[in-house]
Design an enzyme around this catalytic site. Structure first.
Site, PDB file in Angstrom:
ATOM      1  N   HIS A 187      42.087  42.361  39.689  1.00 40.88           N
ATOM      2  CA  HIS A 187      41.913  41.233  40.005  1.00 40.88           C
ATOM      3  C   HIS A 187      40.428  41.033  40.578  1.00 40.88           C
ATOM      4  CE1 HIS A 187      43.420  36.911  41.652  1.00 40.88           C
ATOM      5  NE2 HIS A 187      42.071  36.877  41.436  1.00 40.88           N
ATOM      6  N   ARG A 237      46.107  33.548  36.132  1.00 45.52           N
ATOM      7  CA  ARG A 237      46.878  33.928  37.232  1.00 45.52           C
ATOM      8  C   ARG A 237      47.913  34.756  36.480  1.00 45.52           C
ATOM      9  NH1 ARG A 237      43.725  33.498  40.446  1.00 45.52           N
ATOM     10  NH2 ARG A 237      43.219  32.101  42.336  1.00 45.52           N
TER      11      ARG A 237
HETATM   12  P1  NDP Z   1      38.925  24.163  36.797  1.00 44.92           P
HETATM   13  O1  NDP Z   1      39.838  23.348  37.589  1.00 44.92           O
HETATM   14  O2  NDP Z   1      37.533  23.776  37.093  1.00 44.92           O
HETATM   15  O3  NDP Z   1      39.181  24.025  35.429  1.00 44.92           O
HETATM   16  C1  NDP Z   1      40.484  24.000  34.963  1.00 44.92           C
HETATM   17  C2  NDP Z   1      40.625  23.713  33.488  1.00 44.92           C
HETATM   18  O4  NDP Z   1      42.082  24.184  32.902  1.00 44.92           O
HETATM   19  C3  NDP Z   1      40.160  22.442  32.949  1.00 44.92           C
HETATM   20  O5  NDP Z   1      39.532  22.436  31.717  1.00 44.92           O
HETATM   21  C4  NDP Z   1      41.682  21.641  32.938  1.00 44.92           C
HETATM   22  O6  NDP Z   1      41.513  20.861  31.947  1.00 44.92           O
HETATM   23  C5  NDP Z   1      42.240  22.844  32.045  1.00 44.92           C
HETATM   24  N1  NDP Z   1      43.926  22.697  32.419  1.00 44.92           N
HETATM   25  C6  NDP Z   1      44.493  22.399  33.413  1.00 44.92           C
HETATM   26  N2  NDP Z   1      45.576  22.487  33.143  1.00 44.92           N
HETATM   27  C7  NDP Z   1      46.061  22.248  32.067  1.00 44.92           C
HETATM   28  C8  NDP Z   1      46.764  22.095  30.756  1.00 44.92           C
HETATM   29  N3  NDP Z   1      48.101  21.869  31.271  1.00 44.92           N
HETATM   30  N4  NDP Z   1      46.672  22.188  29.662  1.00 44.92           N
HETATM   31  C9  NDP Z   1      45.304  22.421  29.120  1.00 44.92           C
HETATM   32  N5  NDP Z   1      44.466  22.748  30.022  1.00 44.92           N
HETATM   33  C10 NDP Z   1      44.529  22.632  31.288  1.00 44.92           C
HETATM   34  O7  NDP Z   1      38.975  25.703  37.334  1.00 44.92           O
HETATM   35  P2  NDP Z   1      38.168  27.012  37.246  1.00 44.92           P
HETATM   36  O8  NDP Z   1      37.369  26.887  35.949  1.00 44.92           O
HETATM   37  O9  NDP Z   1      37.348  26.668  38.468  1.00 44.92           O
HETATM   38  O10 NDP Z   1      39.068  28.020  37.384  1.00 44.92           O
HETATM   39  C11 NDP Z   1      40.224  28.247  36.553  1.00 44.92           C
HETATM   40  C12 NDP Z   1      41.016  29.409  37.303  1.00 44.92           C
HETATM   41  O11 NDP Z   1      40.491  30.813  37.088  1.00 44.92           O
HETATM   42  C13 NDP Z   1      41.642  29.182  38.535  1.00 44.92           C
HETATM   43  O12 NDP Z   1      42.334  28.317  38.935  1.00 44.92           O
HETATM   44  C14 NDP Z   1      41.928  30.548  38.983  1.00 44.92           C
HETATM   45  O13 NDP Z   1      43.534  30.843  38.697  1.00 44.92           O
HETATM   46  C15 NDP Z   1      41.274  31.661  37.939  1.00 44.92           C
HETATM   47  N6  NDP Z   1      40.209  32.362  38.542  1.00 44.92           N
HETATM   48  C16 NDP Z   1      40.419  33.916  38.227  1.00 44.92           C
HETATM   49  C17 NDP Z   1      39.500  34.527  38.994  1.00 44.92           C
HETATM   50  C18 NDP Z   1      39.903  36.112  38.759  1.00 44.92           C
HETATM   51  O14 NDP Z   1      38.841  36.997  39.398  1.00 44.92           O
HETATM   52  N7  NDP Z   1      40.652  36.527  37.706  1.00 44.92           N
HETATM   53  C19 NDP Z   1      38.446  34.357  39.652  1.00 44.92           C
HETATM   54  C20 NDP Z   1      38.463  32.606  39.759  1.00 44.92           C
HETATM   55  C21 NDP Z   1      39.123  31.898  39.315  1.00 44.92           C
HETATM   56  P3  NDP Z   1      40.757  19.400  32.172  1.00 44.92           P
HETATM   57  O15 NDP Z   1      39.207  19.935  31.889  1.00 44.92           O
HETATM   58  O16 NDP Z   1      41.408  18.442  30.869  1.00 44.92           O
HETATM   59  O17 NDP Z   1      40.981  19.041  33.620  1.00 44.92           O
HETATM   60  C1  OXD Z   2      39.951  32.655  42.699  1.00 43.11           C
HETATM   61  C2  OXD Z   2      40.382  33.943  42.427  1.00 43.11           C
HETATM   62  O1  OXD Z   2      40.604  31.883  42.263  1.00 43.11           O
HETATM   63  O2  OXD Z   2      39.533  34.865  42.952  1.00 43.11           O
HETATM   64  O3  OXD Z   2      38.683  32.574  42.946  1.00 43.11           O
HETATM   65  O4  OXD Z   2      41.077  34.290  41.576  1.00 43.11           O
END
Ligand code: NDP
Ligand code: OXD
Length: 308
Positions: free
Chosen positions: A271, A223
């Site tokens: 994005h 983000r």
């Molecule tokens: P998930 O919730 O499945 O995974 C999040 C990961 O981040 C987990 O491994 C979690 O750790 C880790 N995490 C969270 N907080 C921390 C922290 N403080 N320190 C270290 N690690 C942390 O999310 P997704 O994989 O589905 O998606 C991730 C993000 O990708 C979304 O929230 C969105 O912002 C972004 N995104 C962007 C897109 C784009 O087009 N640019 C499209 C889709 C998503 P743990 O496993 O230990 O809980």
């Molecule tokens: C998502 C994104 O979070 O599009 O799926 O960024």
């Protein structure tokens, strides 16, 4: 009949109406700013209007149309409301493709080749094996976990960093703040796939960039608010970072006068790293509306205390 509000202050979500009705013709659908939204039991959101849930006394379920929920929960009174998000194998596959492109861009020195083309210079960048390009994944969830499983098959050494510890055969997964610098010190291409939470806001900053090996690169797909843009520009200017692919921004669309458009070494993408098809989004929302009616457990419910 269930009333669904399509809520966004930045985009018109009415395009979801026919897809939702195709999946469940019984739905009553209102699109923001139709005042009927305030009577809805279900909010389907991207950039939800600030404070809107507090004005929705019948609200029972909040559903993001995306993987992230930050812009669905920020500035809202969530009470005990369940919040769900989209999880989809094709969305994960799309992110894998985008990250692979980014890794290749740096590993195969396409950044150098494009700079040479602009200068009309024939320079063959040194090529190295994939084994020499260490990829570090910030976030090992649905997206990071999928990439961690696939990139090593192409020869890239991959490590991960998550909030909680885990064991993955053949891979080092770092966790928590204590091991953050160790993770960064062995990363040539850093990929941000974190959710935006109070703990991760501003994490892509001078502390992070200076802990990477000199000449490392960034692929930022989390983000916009993860990134301290001035620190990125400074790290690129000093040569600490060699380049960055930036897909997400605090203000989207990125304004025409924003410095990142023209910062040397930066590739700006709008994005677009990945997204679920709207049909998948509609079907996942309707599946959770069915769970709401049945008092069943929701699919892909987030932990609102944790923020993801
Ligand atoms: P998930 O919730 O499945 O995974 C999040 C990961 O981040 C987990 O491994 C979690 O750790 C880790 N995490 C969270 N907080 C921390 C922290 N403080 N320190 C270290 N690690 C942390 O999310 P997704 O994989 O589905 O998606 C991730 C993000 O990708 C979304 O929230 C969105 O912002 C972004 N995104 C962007 C897109 C784009 O087009 N640019 C499209 C889709 C998503 P743990 O496993 O230990 O809980
Ligand atoms: C998502 C994104 O979070 O599009 O799926 O960024």
């Amino acid at each position: 009949m269930t009333t669904v509000a399509l809520l966004s202050h930045s985009v018109d979500l009415d395009f979801l109406r026919p897809l939702l009705l195709a999946a469940d013709p019984s739905l009553d659908i209102a699109t923001w700013p139709d005042p009927r939204c305030l009577e809805a039991e279900v909010a389907v959101c991207w950039n939800a209007p600030p404070g809107v849930y507090a004005q929705m006394p019948r609200l029972k379920l909040v559903h993001s149309i995306a993987a992230g929920v930050d812009n669905v929960v920020a500035g809202q009174d969530l009470r005990e409301l369940p919040v769900c998000r989209v999880v989809d194998p094709m969305l994960a596959e799309g992110m894998l493709q985008f990250v692979l492109w980014g890794v290749l861009h740096f590993h195969r020195q396409l950044d150098a080749a494009l700079a040479s083309q602009r200068a009309k210079q024939w320079k063959r960048p040194l090529q190295t094996p994939a084994s020499a390009c260490r990829v570090g994944l910030m976030g090992m969830g649905e997206l990071g976990g999928h990439i961690a499983a696939r990139l090593p098959l192409l020869g890239y050494p991959v490590s991960g960093w998550a909030r909680t510890p885990r064991e993955i055969a053949g891979m080092t997964v770092f966790s928590g703040d204590d091991s953050y610098e160790d993770f960064l010190a062995q990363t040539d291409v850093l990929v941000c796939l974190l959710p935006l939470t109070a703990q991760t806001r501003g994490i892509l900053c001078e502390r992070t960039f200076s802990a990477l090996p000199r000449g490392a690169a960034l692929i930022h797909c989390g983000r916009g608010e993860h990134l301290v843009e001035a620190d990125l520009i400074a790290a690129l200017g000093s040569g600490q970072l060699r380049g960055a692919i930036v897909d997400v921004f605090e203000n989207e669309p990125l304004p025409p006068d924003h410095p990142l458009w023209t910062t040397p070494g930066v590739v700006v993408t709008p994005h677009m790293a990945t997204m679920a098809t709207f049909d998948v989004v509609a079907r996942q929302v309707v599946r959770n509306i069915a769970q709401l009616r049945e008092n069943g457990p929701f699919f892909n419910q987030v932990d609102t205390a944790r923020g993801y």
